[in-house]
Enzyme design. Sequence first.
Site, short mmCIF file in Angstrom:
data_model
loop_
_atom_site.label_atom_id
_atom_site.label_comp_id
_atom_site.label_asym_id
_atom_site.label_seq_id
_atom_site.Cartn_x
_atom_site.Cartn_y
_atom_site.Cartn_z
N SER A 100 0.88 -1.11 0.12
CA SER A 100 -0.01 0.15 -0.01
C SER A 100 0.93 1.28 0.11
O SER A 100 1.74 1.48 0.75
CB SER A 100 -0.85 -0.10 1.29
OG SER A 100 -1.92 1.08 1.21
N SER A 101 0.72 2.13 -1.08
CA SER A 101 1.72 3.02 -1.27
C SER A 101 1.71 4.25 -0.22
O SER A 101 0.68 4.13 0.63
CB SER A 101 1.53 3.77 -2.63
OG SER A 101 1.66 2.82 -3.48
N MET A 102 2.65 5.08 -0.18
CA MET A 102 2.59 6.15 0.79
C MET A 102 1.57 7.14 0.50
O MET A 102 1.31 7.45 -0.67
CB MET A 102 3.92 7.14 0.52
CG MET A 102 5.06 6.34 1.08
SD MET A 102 6.61 7.21 0.63
CE MET A 102 6.44 8.82 1.66
N PHE A 159 7.44 3.45 -7.83
CA PHE A 159 6.59 2.24 -7.60
C PHE A 159 7.31 1.25 -7.63
O PHE A 159 8.27 1.21 -8.74
CB PHE A 159 5.28 2.58 -8.17
CG PHE A 159 4.20 3.42 -7.68
CD1 PHE A 159 3.06 2.82 -6.73
CD2 PHE A 159 4.45 4.75 -7.80
CE1 PHE A 159 2.27 3.62 -6.38
CE2 PHE A 159 3.44 5.55 -7.18
CZ PHE A 159 2.46 5.02 -6.68
#
Length: 391
Positions: free
Chosen positions: A98-100, A243
């Site tokens: 889950s990205s920043m 990413f």
Amino acid sequence: MTRSARLRRRLVEQLLDEDVLHAPEWIAAFRAVPRHVFLPRFFAPAGGLWAAVDRGDPGWLETVYSRDVLVTQLDDDPDRWELARRTGPVAGTPTSSSSMPSIMAIMLEELRVRDGHRVLEIGTGTGYNAALLSHRCGAGRVSTVDIDAGIVEAARERLAAAGYRPACAVGDGALGFPAGTMFDRVLCTASVSSIPPAWLAQTAPGGLIVTTLNRPIGAGLVRLVAGEDGTAQGRVLARDGRFMPLRAHRLPEYDPLPTPSRDDWGQTRLPMSMVLQPRRQFEFFAGLALPGVRAIRLDNDAEAASFALVHPDGSWVRHRKRAGANEVAQGGPRALWELAEAAYVEWCELGKPERDRFGLTVTADRQEFWLDDPGGRTWPLDPRDNDPRDN
């Protein structure tokens, strides 16, 4: 107000303070969508390994609403989390996360969504980003695809639990959405080495594509405007993001590097940080001048951390700091560090252009960067299109 609601409001305040969140529609989405529903468990760094964390552990909820990227899968293996839970922290390479929230906010705003738009998300992941899109765009307007069936099924269940039902599909994101629907916006939450033609085919003329580039050096965000004939043109964005790549776009492993002798080392005035750190604006241009070159952080030696650059043709350069000085050793068919130093001189002569002065053109037979004007000098997007081994 519930504890999670308070934490969501705190996260929004942090994103506002970082100046990455502006639009009222996205502020409302981040306040409304419960991120904890999509992150019942994750991996946390633990002394070079990865520990398994779930909702029963102290600090779980606070970590979910932190500004950190949260790793959710290692080595494409869904069983690694259970192993880490049973045996303790494990080694592994992150393959889903889950990205920043900050980079999520940047990409969502750069997508420039309008009411009524149909949006395709490439890379479902936890489903949190699809939920944010669904909150903004409304029912039936969002589709999401991921190559991992287990990830898609888990995301679909969590999306439904949060009250969102976007169209979810299993498939190679590079091929777009399996149903072949046309979209006004395409957002890829993984990185790509080149822009897949299927995305252009599924983007309505005038629609936008926002993605990150899987360039070994100088990666970052781009936004493209789709043309009428399977072409696109756009700009590299000033606000940066990195990413994990789509599986088909991952870089190969590199061979072990030779160990330089004492006499191989020489001083340089160019620090490695100028080449590798995104906050140093030379990094983007360095990636253009060094196509296909990868950066590797080596183990700390007795004196200081050292770094290396490598290319598939066997060229390499090691860099270290010793007694306050920058030192390099290099080998293989090309002197990579001399190329880097020459590129720095050229970048200075060009006026030290920052990343947002560069644009990108995509056609059926070429994908290339340009500086200021598409009619000027160009560089291929995919380094394989300019491989010195083919010359």
